[in-house]
Write a protein that holds these residues in place. Structure first.
Motif, PDB file in Angstrom:
ATOM      1  N   ARG A   1       0.926  -1.208  -0.226  1.00  0.00           N
ATOM      2  CA  ARG A   1       0.341   0.101  -0.153  1.00  0.00           C
ATOM      3  C   ARG A   1       0.851   1.176   0.061  1.00  0.00           C
ATOM      4  O   ARG A   1       0.359   2.466   0.045  1.00  0.00           O
ATOM      5  N   GLY A   2       2.101   1.097  -0.241  1.00  0.00           N
ATOM      6  CA  GLY A   2       2.967   2.070  -0.339  1.00  0.00           C
ATOM      7  C   GLY A   2       3.457   2.711   1.008  1.00  0.00           C
ATOM      8  O   GLY A   2       4.062   4.008   1.156  1.00  0.00           O
ATOM      9  N   VAL A   3       3.422   2.001   1.996  1.00  0.00           N
ATOM     10  CA  VAL A   3       3.871   2.530   3.369  1.00  0.00           C
ATOM     11  C   VAL A   3       4.994   1.865   3.931  1.00  0.00           C
ATOM     12  O   VAL A   3       4.981   0.732   4.104  1.00  0.00           O
ATOM     13  N   GLY A   4       6.151   2.701   3.848  1.00  0.00           N
ATOM     14  CA  GLY A   4       7.517   2.099   4.442  1.00  0.00           C
ATOM     15  C   GLY A   4       7.362   2.011   5.823  1.00  0.00           C
ATOM     16  O   GLY A   4       7.098   2.517   6.462  1.00  0.00           O
ATOM     17  N   THR A   5       7.811   0.803   6.379  1.00  0.00           N
ATOM     18  CA  THR A   5       8.062   0.506   7.769  1.00  0.00           C
ATOM     19  C   THR A   5       9.457  -0.013   8.109  1.00  0.00           C
ATOM     20  O   THR A   5      10.217  -0.608   7.059  1.00  0.00           O
ATOM     21  N   LEU A   6       9.837  -0.312   9.454  1.00  0.00           N
ATOM     22  CA  LEU A   6      11.176  -0.936   9.685  1.00  0.00           C
ATOM     23  C   LEU A   6      11.106  -1.681  10.724  1.00  0.00           C
ATOM     24  O   LEU A   6      10.079  -1.507  11.655  1.00  0.00           O
ATOM     25  N   VAL A   7      11.722  -2.594  10.760  1.00  0.00           N
ATOM     26  CA  VAL A   7      11.843  -3.808  11.936  1.00  0.00           C
ATOM     27  C   VAL A   7      13.186  -3.376  12.407  1.00  0.00           C
ATOM     28  O   VAL A   7      14.082  -3.921  12.017  1.00  0.00           O
ATOM     29  N   HIS A   8      13.322  -2.565  13.552  1.00  0.00           N
ATOM     30  CA  HIS A   8      14.452  -2.383  14.378  1.00  0.00           C
ATOM     31  C   HIS A   8      14.996  -3.312  15.224  1.00  0.00           C
ATOM     32  O   HIS A   8      14.135  -3.909  16.018  1.00  0.00           O
ATOM     33  N   TYR A   9      16.297  -4.014  15.099  1.00  0.00           N
ATOM     34  CA  TYR A   9      16.649  -4.860  16.151  1.00  0.00           C
ATOM     35  C   TYR A   9      15.785  -6.172  16.068  1.00  0.00           C
ATOM     36  O   TYR A   9      15.230  -6.498  16.995  1.00  0.00           O
ATOM     37  N   PRO A  10      15.841  -6.775  14.804  1.00  0.00           N
ATOM     38  CA  PRO A  10      15.023  -8.193  14.842  1.00  0.00           C
ATOM     39  C   PRO A  10      15.630  -9.292  15.397  1.00  0.00           C
ATOM     40  O   PRO A  10      14.993 -10.134  15.874  1.00  0.00           O
ATOM     41  N   VAL A  11      16.972  -9.128  15.873  1.00  0.00           N
ATOM     42  CA  VAL A  11      17.596 -10.132  16.660  1.00  0.00           C
ATOM     43  C   VAL A  11      18.007  -9.712  18.101  1.00  0.00           C
ATOM     44  O   VAL A  11      18.837  -8.724  17.884  1.00  0.00           O
ATOM     45  N   PRO A  12      17.482  -9.937  19.035  1.00  0.00           N
ATOM     46  CA  PRO A  12      18.103  -9.464  20.340  1.00  0.00           C
ATOM     47  C   PRO A  12      19.508  -9.701  20.534  1.00  0.00           C
ATOM     48  O   PRO A  12      20.185 -10.825  19.807  1.00  0.00           O
ATOM     49  N   VAL A  13      20.052  -8.824  21.320  1.00  0.00           N
ATOM     50  CA  VAL A  13      21.800  -8.595  21.499  1.00  0.00           C
ATOM     51  C   VAL A  13      22.076 -10.113  22.142  1.00  0.00           C
ATOM     52  O   VAL A  13      23.120 -10.887  21.507  1.00  0.00           O
ATOM     53  N   HIS A  14      21.243 -10.530  23.021  1.00  0.00           N
ATOM     54  CA  HIS A  14      21.678 -11.976  23.448  1.00  0.00           C
ATOM     55  C   HIS A  14      21.841 -13.148  22.597  1.00  0.00           C
ATOM     56  O   HIS A  14      22.276 -14.119  22.888  1.00  0.00           O
ATOM     57  N   LEU A  15      21.103 -12.929  21.382  1.00  0.00           N
ATOM     58  CA  LEU A  15      21.101 -14.068  20.391  1.00  0.00           C
ATOM     59  C   LEU A  15      22.067 -13.585  19.267  1.00  0.00           C
ATOM     60  O   LEU A  15      22.014 -14.277  18.061  1.00  0.00           O
ATOM     61  N   GLN A  16      22.713 -12.524  19.315  1.00  0.00           N
ATOM     62  CA  GLN A  16      23.613 -11.949  18.069  1.00  0.00           C
ATOM     63  C   GLN A  16      24.819 -13.115  18.283  1.00  0.00           C
ATOM     64  O   GLN A  16      25.363 -13.500  19.284  1.00  0.00           O
TER      65      GLN A  16
END
Length: 194
Positions: free
Chosen positions: A126-141
């Motif tokens: 629908r033309g709306v940009g979104t983001l997923v910030h930090y999709p992987v938690p730090v403890h799982l990096q």
């Protein structure tokens, strides 16, 4: 410590940051760290780096600083429109504000447990940009494997949030019509997915 990354509320056009303190010893240590560890010119007393804020960034930030209060008020106004326009959508969690807190809305992050990826795809269509910030938690990096005594399941709320959060458009120049487009797109996508 403040990040002045370009997308921050007070952002430069390149990387930058500032530290504020009233501790004279900390001030001295920070000055040494930011300039090669120098206590005197060309003599590195400690291991430091070259991380001074360049004059061009400082000049831009000086101008932008005068606009920060108005930009903050605009972000708050956008958040209020989102709050009202997205209220009552069952299963969509909106940001909560603690009593006495005054958010500056660097981001406007909703939670759509179990539906985040579908919602993001529908908004994209629908033309709306979104983001997923930090999709992987730090403890799982990968960099923290073996360094953090937690694995998968170690921070269940953090892990659930990482799978549910979605950042909606949030910047002072967001037009009223664009806000309404975001709200309408979310409501439409949510109805169609039901």
């Amino acid at each position: 410590a403040y990040s002045l990354y370009p997308t921050k509320n007070l952002g430069a056009i390149g990387d930058g940051g500032i530290v504020a303190t009233d501790d004279p010893e900390l001030t001295t240590a920070l000055k040494e760290l930011r300039e090669y560890g120098w206590r005197e010119r060309y003599v590195s007393a400690i291991a430091g780096m070259n991380s001074r804020l360049d004059p061009l960034q400082a000049a831009i930030l000086r101008v932008k600083l005068s606009h920060l209060p108005a930009d903050t008020e605009r972000r708050r106004a956008i958040a209020a429109v989102y709050d009202k326009g997205l209220a009552g959508i069952e299963g969509l969690r909106l940001p909560l504000t603690r009593p006495g807190a005054e958010p500056v809305y660097h981001q406007y992050v909703v939670e759509a447990p179990g539906r985040r990826d579908a919602l993001q795809a529908a908004l994209r269509e629908r033309g709306v940009g979104t983001l997923v910030h930090y999709p992987v938690p730090v403890h799982l990096q990968p960099a923290y494997k073996g360094r953090v005594p937690l694995g998968a399941g170690g921070l269940p709320r953090t892990e659930a949030a990482a799978l549910a959060v979605l950042s909606l458009p949030m910047f002072p120049q967001l037009a009223d019509a664009q806000m309404e487009q975001v709200i309408a797109a979310i409501r439409d996508a949510w109805r169609q997915a039901a």
